[in-house]
Design a protein around this motif. Structure first.
Motif, mmCIF file in Angstrom:
data_model
loop_
_atom_site.group_PDB
_atom_site.id
_atom_site.type_symbol
_atom_site.label_atom_id
_atom_site.label_comp_id
_atom_site.label_asym_id
_atom_site.label_seq_id
_atom_site.Cartn_x
_atom_site.Cartn_y
_atom_site.Cartn_z
ATOM 1 N N VAL A 101 0.835 -1.206 0.000
ATOM 2 C CA VAL A 101 0.000 0.000 0.000
ATOM 3 C C VAL A 101 0.867 1.252 0.000
ATOM 4 O O VAL A 101 0.604 2.219 -0.728
ATOM 5 N N TRP A 129 2.494 1.732 -3.457
ATOM 6 C CA TRP A 129 1.549 2.127 -4.506
ATOM 7 C C TRP A 129 0.914 3.495 -4.264
ATOM 8 O O TRP A 129 0.652 4.234 -5.209
ATOM 9 N N THR A 130 0.641 3.792 -2.991
ATOM 10 C CA THR A 130 -0.112 5.021 -2.715
ATOM 11 C C THR A 130 0.631 6.036 -1.844
ATOM 12 O O THR A 130 0.254 7.207 -1.805
ATOM 13 N N GLY A 131 1.650 5.568 -1.105
ATOM 14 C CA GLY A 131 2.356 6.470 -0.206
ATOM 15 C C GLY A 131 1.614 6.757 1.088
ATOM 16 O O GLY A 131 2.021 7.613 1.871
ATOM 17 N N TRP A 132 0.516 6.035 1.345
ATOM 18 C CA TRP A 132 -0.314 6.281 2.535
ATOM 19 C C TRP A 132 0.263 5.506 3.715
ATOM 20 O O TRP A 132 -0.003 4.320 3.908
ATOM 21 N N THR A 133 1.057 6.145 4.565
ATOM 22 C CA THR A 133 1.752 5.470 5.663
ATOM 23 C C THR A 133 0.872 5.061 6.845
ATOM 24 O O THR A 133 1.250 4.140 7.582
#
Length: 292
Positions: free
Chosen positions: A176, A179-183
């Motif tokens: 995740v 792909w999205t950079g959402w930590t």
């Protein structure tokens, strides 16, 4: 008149379980170092939590291994039941340690959600993948061949399962993040793993605690046993003072006082009681006191 029967202690399962624990400990201990380094470098809470869990796994597996080693020692004048109960104590300690681990993960996750940190998804994914493979192998070693019947092995397997779930969570979080950079997915999945660990840990703690408190074996109801024996054993008038407990999950025991009908043969009645308890309740160690 007293009768003590079924005193043979079957320890044939111990060498097999001991070997499984040793293999799982070796696998866990070897990969633990790599996961600690990978968690620190990547900055991933999911990996760090899994690494910390793996460290306690190694300790718990060694405790379980020690329990099986001690259980092989014969009973002596100070410990007439031998050392089998140490394996139940090890399971209880391991279960309680899972609560501590889950609490730490939850606390760290809250801190990370309030103060997000950079996570290196590339490093994280390779370490998580390696951890997943190692934990799958260790879990298969511990659970194959009916090892789940032993409470100590099951507690150790729960530790490894927690690690396995932690590796899956770290792997998903890494994908995740890449792909999205959402930590925030990292601490969120860590919390999910902690909840699953808590649910499994409670079962082990409850069952091992029940044994340590001399609770009745699973499925044993004194009222039903008395009614069944009086109905099925010829020459038996009454059963009183029934006490049932377990030294370990595999060693349930029963004591009782029985009253016989006039003219009944005590040896015949006691043999019938033992056979009925073995057949219906899988209890082979019975101490019977006879009153007329």
């Amino acid at each position: 008149m007293h009768d003590h029967s079924g005193h043979s202690h079957d320890h044939s399962h111990i060498p097999k379980n001991e070997t499984k624990i040793a293999i799982a400990a070796a696998l866990t201990g070897t990969f633990m170092v790599a996961e600690v380094v990978g968690g620190v470098i990547s900055g991933s809470l999911a990996l760090i939590a899994d690494a910390g869990h793996m460290l306690t796994d190694f300790a718990s597996l060694m405790l379980a291994w020690l329990a099986f080693r001690l259980a092989r020692r014969p009973a002596d004048w100070k410990r007439t039941y031998g050392f089998d109960r140490f394996s139940v104590l090890a399971a209880f300690v391991n279960g309680m340690s899972l609560f501590v681990i889950a609490g730490w993960i939850l606390w760290e996750a809250i801190q990370r959600l309030n103060d997000p940190q950079e996570v290196l998804g590339g490093v994280m994914i390779w370490v998580a993948l390696g951890g997943l493979l190692v934990n799958i192998l260790a879990f298969l070693v511990l659970t194959r061949g009916g090892a789940g019947e032993n409470l100590n092995v099951r507690a150790a397997a729960l530790h490894v399962m927690g690690d396995l779930l932690g590796s899956v969570a770290a792997l998903v979080a890494a994908l995740v993040i890449i792909w999205t950079g959402w930590t925030p997915i990292d601490p969120i999945l860590s919390v999910l793993v902690a909840v699953i660990i808590l649910r499994s840990a409670w079962k082990v703690v409850a069952q091992s605690g029940h044994i340590l408190l001399e609770g009745a074996p699973d499925g044993f109801d004194r009222r039903d046993v008395v009614a069944d024996l009086c109905a099925e054993v010829p020459g038996l008038r009454d059963v009183r003072h029934v006490h049932a407990w377990s030294v370990t999950q595999e060693r349930p025991m029963v004591t009782m006082v029985v009253e016989l009908d006039a003219g009944s043969d005590a040896t015949t009645v006691k043999t019938a009681i033992r056979e009925r308890l073995q057949e219906r309740h899988a209890i082979g160690h019975v101490t019977i006191e006879v009153e007329r």
